[in-house]
Design a protein around this motif. Structure first.
Motif, PDB file in Angstrom:
ATOM      1  N   UNK A  15       0.773  -1.232   0.000  1.00  0.00           N
ATOM      2  CA  UNK A  15       0.000   0.000   0.000  1.00  0.00           C
ATOM      3  C   UNK A  15       0.804   1.281   0.000  1.00  0.00           C
ATOM      4  N   UNK A  16       2.129   1.195  -0.170  1.00  0.00           N
ATOM      5  CA  UNK A  16       2.963   2.392  -0.214  1.00  0.00           C
ATOM      6  C   UNK A  16       3.749   2.410  -1.521  1.00  0.00           C
ATOM      7  N   UNK A  17       3.716   3.552  -2.218  1.00  0.00           N
ATOM      8  CA  UNK A  17       4.472   3.707  -3.449  1.00  0.00           C
ATOM      9  C   UNK A  17       5.976   3.679  -3.174  1.00  0.00           C
ATOM     10  N   UNK A  18       6.719   3.275  -4.188  1.00  0.00           N
ATOM     11  CA  UNK A  18       8.176   3.368  -4.096  1.00  0.00           C
ATOM     12  C   UNK A  18       8.605   4.833  -4.277  1.00  0.00           C
ATOM     13  N   UNK A  19       9.894   5.080  -4.096  1.00  0.00           N
ATOM     14  CA  UNK A  19      10.392   6.456  -4.105  1.00  0.00           C
ATOM     15  C   UNK A  19      10.178   7.154  -5.436  1.00  0.00           C
ATOM     16  N   UNK A  30       0.934   9.257 -12.177  1.00  0.00           N
ATOM     17  CA  UNK A  30       2.293   9.481 -11.698  1.00  0.00           C
ATOM     18  C   UNK A  30       3.300   9.136 -12.789  1.00  0.00           C
ATOM     19  N   UNK A  31       3.053   8.039 -13.477  1.00  0.00           N
ATOM     20  CA  UNK A  31       3.954   7.640 -14.556  1.00  0.00           C
ATOM     21  C   UNK A  31       3.953   8.643 -15.710  1.00  0.00           C
ATOM     22  N   UNK A  32       2.790   9.239 -15.979  1.00  0.00           N
ATOM     23  CA  UNK A  32       2.695  10.211 -17.076  1.00  0.00           C
ATOM     24  C   UNK A  32       3.101  11.613 -16.651  1.00  0.00           C
ATOM     25  N   UNK A  33       3.427  11.812 -15.374  1.00  0.00           N
ATOM     26  CA  UNK A  33       3.835  13.098 -14.804  1.00  0.00           C
ATOM     27  C   UNK A  33       2.684  14.099 -14.744  1.00  0.00           C
ATOM     28  N   UNK A  34       1.447  13.634 -14.924  1.00  0.00           N
ATOM     29  CA  UNK A  34       0.309  14.538 -14.757  1.00  0.00           C
ATOM     30  C   UNK A  34       0.100  14.850 -13.276  1.00  0.00           C
ATOM     31  N   UNK A  35       0.528  13.928 -12.408  1.00  0.00           N
ATOM     32  CA  UNK A  35       0.414  14.104 -10.962  1.00  0.00           C
ATOM     33  C   UNK A  35       1.794  14.253 -10.339  1.00  0.00           C
ATOM     34  N   UNK A  36       1.951  15.311  -9.548  1.00  0.00           N
ATOM     35  CA  UNK A  36       3.131  15.502  -8.708  1.00  0.00           C
ATOM     36  C   UNK A  36       2.731  15.245  -7.272  1.00  0.00           C
ATOM     37  N   UNK A  37       3.350  14.259  -6.631  1.00  0.00           N
ATOM     38  CA  UNK A  37       2.975  13.827  -5.289  1.00  0.00           C
ATOM     39  C   UNK A  37       4.105  14.177  -4.322  1.00  0.00           C
ATOM     40  N   UNK A  38       3.806  15.052  -3.360  1.00  0.00           N
ATOM     41  CA  UNK A  38       4.817  15.531  -2.413  1.00  0.00           C
ATOM     42  C   UNK A  38       4.428  15.074  -1.012  1.00  0.00           C
ATOM     43  N   UNK A  39       5.217  14.199  -0.375  1.00  0.00           N
ATOM     44  CA  UNK A  39       4.853  13.678   0.942  1.00  0.00           C
ATOM     45  C   UNK A  39       5.504  14.448   2.086  1.00  0.00           C
ATOM     46  N   UNK A  40       5.083  14.109   3.300  1.00  0.00           N
ATOM     47  CA  UNK A  40       5.681  14.577   4.557  1.00  0.00           C
ATOM     48  C   UNK A  40       5.739  16.107   4.659  1.00  0.00           C
ATOM     49  N   UNK A  41       4.721  16.768   4.115  1.00  0.00           N
ATOM     50  CA  UNK A  41       4.759  18.229   4.088  1.00  0.00           C
ATOM     51  C   UNK A  41       3.457  18.815   4.628  1.00  0.00           C
ATOM     52  N   UNK A  42       3.614  19.944   5.318  1.00  0.00           N
ATOM     53  CA  UNK A  42       2.479  20.625   5.947  1.00  0.00           C
ATOM     54  C   UNK A  42       2.396  22.064   5.451  1.00  0.00           C
ATOM     55  N   UNK A  43       1.185  22.602   5.305  1.00  0.00           N
ATOM     56  CA  UNK A  43       1.055  24.000   4.897  1.00  0.00           C
ATOM     57  C   UNK A  43       1.504  24.931   6.021  1.00  0.00           C
ATOM     58  N   UNK A  44       2.216  25.995   5.648  1.00  0.00           N
ATOM     59  CA  UNK A  44       2.642  26.968   6.658  1.00  0.00           C
ATOM     60  C   UNK A  44       2.206  28.389   6.302  1.00  0.00           C
ATOM     61  N   UNK A  45       1.779  28.619   5.061  1.00  0.00           N
ATOM     62  CA  UNK A  45       1.299  29.947   4.675  1.00  0.00           C
ATOM     63  C   UNK A  45       0.417  29.821   3.442  1.00  0.00           C
ATOM     64  N   UNK A  46      -0.700  30.551   3.436  1.00  0.00           N
ATOM     65  CA  UNK A  46      -1.564  30.623   2.264  1.00  0.00           C
ATOM     66  C   UNK A  46      -1.260  31.927   1.541  1.00  0.00           C
ATOM     67  N   UNK A  47      -1.065  31.858   0.235  1.00  0.00           N
ATOM     68  CA  UNK A  47      -0.707  33.020  -0.573  1.00  0.00           C
ATOM     69  C   UNK A  47      -1.954  33.588  -1.249  1.00  0.00           C
ATOM     70  N   UNK A  48      -2.016  34.919  -1.328  1.00  0.00           N
ATOM     71  CA  UNK A  48      -3.197  35.591  -1.868  1.00  0.00           C
ATOM     72  C   UNK A  48      -2.817  36.676  -2.864  1.00  0.00           C
ATOM     73  N   UNK A  49      -3.749  36.948  -3.778  1.00  0.00           N
ATOM     74  CA  UNK A  49      -3.841  38.235  -4.458  1.00  0.00           C
ATOM     75  C   UNK A  49      -4.957  39.000  -3.765  1.00  0.00           C
ATOM     76  N   UNK A  50      -4.766  40.291  -3.556  1.00  0.00           N
ATOM     77  CA  UNK A  50      -5.772  41.079  -2.847  1.00  0.00           C
ATOM     78  C   UNK A  50      -6.096  42.332  -3.641  1.00  0.00           C
ATOM     79  N   UNK A  51      -6.861  42.177  -4.732  1.00  0.00           N
ATOM     80  CA  UNK A  51      -7.236  43.350  -5.537  1.00  0.00           C
ATOM     81  C   UNK A  51      -8.078  44.329  -4.717  1.00  0.00           C
ATOM     82  N   UNK A  52      -7.859  45.601  -4.901  1.00  0.00           N
ATOM     83  CA  UNK A  52      -8.595  46.624  -4.158  1.00  0.00           C
ATOM     84  C   UNK A  52     -10.088  46.509  -4.453  1.00  0.00           C
ATOM     85  N   UNK A  53     -10.867  46.428  -3.394  1.00  0.00           N
ATOM     86  CA  UNK A  53     -12.316  46.392  -3.533  1.00  0.00           C
ATOM     87  C   UNK A  53     -12.885  45.069  -3.994  1.00  0.00           C
TER      88      UNK A  53
END
Length: 720
Positions: free
Chosen positions: A7-11, A145-168
């Protein structure tokens, strides 16, 4: 080349970004939940490049890393095929979820036989091991994954959400910055659309996006069963699941007691027992009994039982059988003593600091260790932890089983009165149907595991829902619940959608979370393809119906019909027309569509008025002798007549109860929407045979597609 083991993918499957790396993709999925998986699968199948960042190598959330591969399914899943219904798994869930379930069965045969319920647990109709669930999930995404349509990044947590903030204007999420637990690297993923699929709603907190935590105040949600004051500390308990095998009685194992056993509140052995009671205390079940705790979520059985592969369960527990322990609060009906199982009720994970969250996670894990230690030293020394099934050393899951998250303030909030049986007439078979439905769900009650340890008879801040306030009708998932009210570029998913503390208790179940994620993945790709904002799909009716059509073409049900399978040739038409409120069931008291039944002229008239959106009129006098003001379709028929769409059958009669023929239906169509004639009757002959309900939906769906782009006012053609 991507491969997997247990049940676990190889590297080769994983990407490990360097410090400061910036990845750019159309769709970013943040989190390791079940919904994250189904969202990724849906977006990939729609052709969108996806970057999926998750906290483990194991994908699948509830089914896998959280150890609960015995799915909590509603009772309708076991609906048998008969003359009135199709099989439960062909109308309760999507085709992709059905394939996942079938693949698990194939991967875990019992004595060489593929069984409906390989584990034979009585919690639901399908119980397998986490590696089996993970393997089935991996197989489906490996090609991407084989076709590179999916990029899978493990062991990672979000630390900041990025925004655009147009006026109004509303803020727009443009990506997320993550931290890699193993390397310490920080990296950024920029995306056109981000899907919040963490198990605790972490992006909402990091981005300061409007959200709710715990039990709301009555004034916040309008739910009159809530108290006046909000109680954010009232959240559902978390549980560390543990997988155990019954070995011969000559074997002994000891998981070892955790530090501070018997010394701290959450590690008290008097919280635990091995017995439970049913039938109001009339029946007592020992641990290995037919309906004991072990068999409740049994994942593996070594014997198929008598009667061959069609016998769904084998009651007897044998040496070699395996279970997952996920046991909540229950009481001794004779002494009043309350037992808490391995639910952790002594803290919360949402709305607290990261350090406090980690402290409670460790304490919750210790609690499960204490429960196993208690069992092994109180009559069951032969319970063997199966770490090979949890990817851990001690058989305890990688992550806690999460029941409640921070919830986004969405365009639509699903509240108690939308789902609970007490708010509907006693004969109703369905809960509220949202016209922007993008999926369905069913669990028979609001399953709330309180996180406060309150002695019997003492007051609690947790809402209590007796009787039909507690029971739930089959419900729908509104698109508006996936779209934040004041933020663009973000899809809410998993348990962060627009529910409340109360309604989350039904929407959090495995099949529903899958449905939420799957719809969210398709929503992201739909918006990108159309070049529109996510909220346009909810607010613009042509886009909404197009999106619902796309979902149904993927075998995703939008409306509860137990006699229309997701592989039915008219599934799309029947589902979208029902979602739009144009034609639904003949009766509120069952889930039948009755696709082969003929249709009355009154039903057709009402459906056409609904489809065209005509303003209903109420004349003082009826123009048809057989349609008095008291007739249920009076206003619809009068409205069509006033708009010169119908002219009756002659002699001042409309014949509302008369079954309509296909040919007569064609006259109504040409009067109402002549531009739709060719498409409407492409698969339906214009002959004198009676029109069936499935054919009506087919015709109306063709009309709806035309109506969304033009609004003709034709001259009527007299009925022959």
């Amino acid at each position: 080349m991507v491969s997997q083991h247990n049940g676990i993918f190889n590297d080769a499957a994983f990407t490990h970004p360097e410090e400061g790396a910036i990845l750019s993709v159309p769709v970013l999925i943040a989190g390791g939940s079940t919904a994250a998986y189904s969202a990724a699968l849906a977006a990939l199948r729609a052709g969108a490049p996806v970057c999926w960042v998750l906290p483990q190598k194991v994908i699948g959330g509830q089914f896998t890393a959280q150890g609960l591969s015995a799915s909590d399914d509603g009772q309708l899943f076991t609906t048998p095929v008969n003359t009135e219904t199709v099989a439960g798994e062909t109308f309760c869930i999507s085709i992709s979820q059905k394939r996942f379930r079938d693949r698990q069965r194939q991967l875990q045969p019992v004595k060489g036989q593929v069984l409906d319920n390989p584990g034979g647990g009585w919690v639901g109709p399908l119980c397998t091991t986490p590696p089996v669930a993970a393997t089935a999930m991996n197989e489906a995404i490996a090609p991407y994954l084989n076709s590179r349509l999916l990029t899978l990044v493990p062991f990672s947590d979000p630390i900041e959400v990025l925004f655009e903030e147009p006026t109004g204007e509303r803020r727009r999420v443009t990506g997320v910055r993550f931290g890699d637990r193993q390397t310490g690297h920080n990296f950024t993923v920029k995306a056109s659309i981000t899907i919040e699929a963490t198990d605790l709603g972490d992006l909402l907190e990091l981005g300061n996006i409007a959200s709710r935590v715990g039990q709301e105040a009555r004034s916040e949600t309008g739910e009159d069963r809530l108290p006046e004051m909000a109680h954010p500390e009232c959240q559902q308990a978390v549980t560390f699941d543990v997988i155990l095998e019954k070995t011969p009685t000559t074997k002994t194992f000891d998981i070892g007691k955790p530090p501070n056993y018997k010394e701290v509140q959450w590690l008290q052995p008097n919280d635990f027992n091995s017995i439970h009671w049913t039938g109001g205390g009339r029946q007592q079940w020992q641990f290995f009994d037919d309906f004991g705790i072990f068999r409740y979520r049994r994942l593996v059985r070594v014997q198929a039982g008598p009667g061959g592969p069609h016998v769904p369960v084998n009651k007897k527990v044998n040496v070699g059988d395996v279970t997952v322990l996920n046991w909540g609060i229950h009481s001794n009906p004779y002494t009043g003593a309350k037992y808490l199982g391995n639910d952790y009720v002594h803290g919360v994970l949402v709305g607290v600091s990261q350090s406090e969250r980690q402290q409670h996670i460790q304490q919750a894990r210790d609690r499960t260790r204490a429960y196993v230690h208690y069992l092994q030293n109180n009559g069951f020394p032969n319970l063997k932890p199966r770490g090979d099934l949890t990817w851990t050393d001690d058989g305890i899951a990688l992550e806690p089983y999460i029941r409640e998250a921070r919830r986004g303030v969405a365009l639509i909030t699903v509240i108690h009165s939308h789902v609970a049986k007490s708010f509907f007439p006693s004969n109703y078979a369905r809960a509220h149907v949202f016209t922007d439905t993008i999926g369905i769900g069913q669990y028979h009650y609001l399953d709330i595991h309180p996180n406060q340890d309150v002695p019997p008879g003492q007051p609690t801040n947790h809402v209590e829902l007796p009787g039909d306030d507690h029971n739930v009708l089959p419900f729908t998932i509104p698109l508006g619940a996936l779209i934040p009210k004041n933020t663009d570029g973000l899809v809410l998913s998993a348990k962060s959608i627009g529910t409340t503390h109360i309604t989350n208790a039904a929407y959090r179940m495995h099949p529903v979370e899958w449905a939420i994620g799957e719809a969210g993945g398709h929503l992201a790709t739909f918006a990108l393809e159309k070049g529109v904002d996510l909220r346009d799909a909810a607010f613009q009716k042509p886009l909404l119906r197009q999106f619902q059509g796309r979902l149904t073409r993927q075998g995703i049900p939008l409306f509860w019909f137990d006699d229309v399978a997701h592989d039915d040739p008219d599934f799309e038409a029947i589902q979208v027309i029902a979602a739009a409120g144009i034609i639904r069931s003949e009766s509120f008291s069952d889930l039948h569509f009755r696709p082969h039944r003929p249709v009355s002229r009154a039903v057709v008239a009402t459906a056409i008025v609904n489809l065209l959106g005509l303003e209903l009129i109420t004349p003082d006098n009826s123009r048809f002798w057989d349609v008095p003001e008291t007739h249920w379709a009076y206003r619809a028929i009068e409205t069509l007549a006033a708009n010169r769409i119908v002219a009756g059958v002659g002699y001042g009669l409309f014949a509302p109860g008369q079954y309509i023929s296909r040919k007569h239906m064609s006259y109504m169509v040409i009067n109402a929407l002549p531009a739709a004639m060719t498409a409407a009757f492409e698969r339906t002959p214009r002959d004198r045979n009676l029109l069936k309900r499935r054919e009506l939906s087919r015709i109306l769906y063709a009309m709806l597609k035309v109506k969304l782009s033009i609004s003709p006012k034709p001259d009527p053609i007299p009925m022959p």
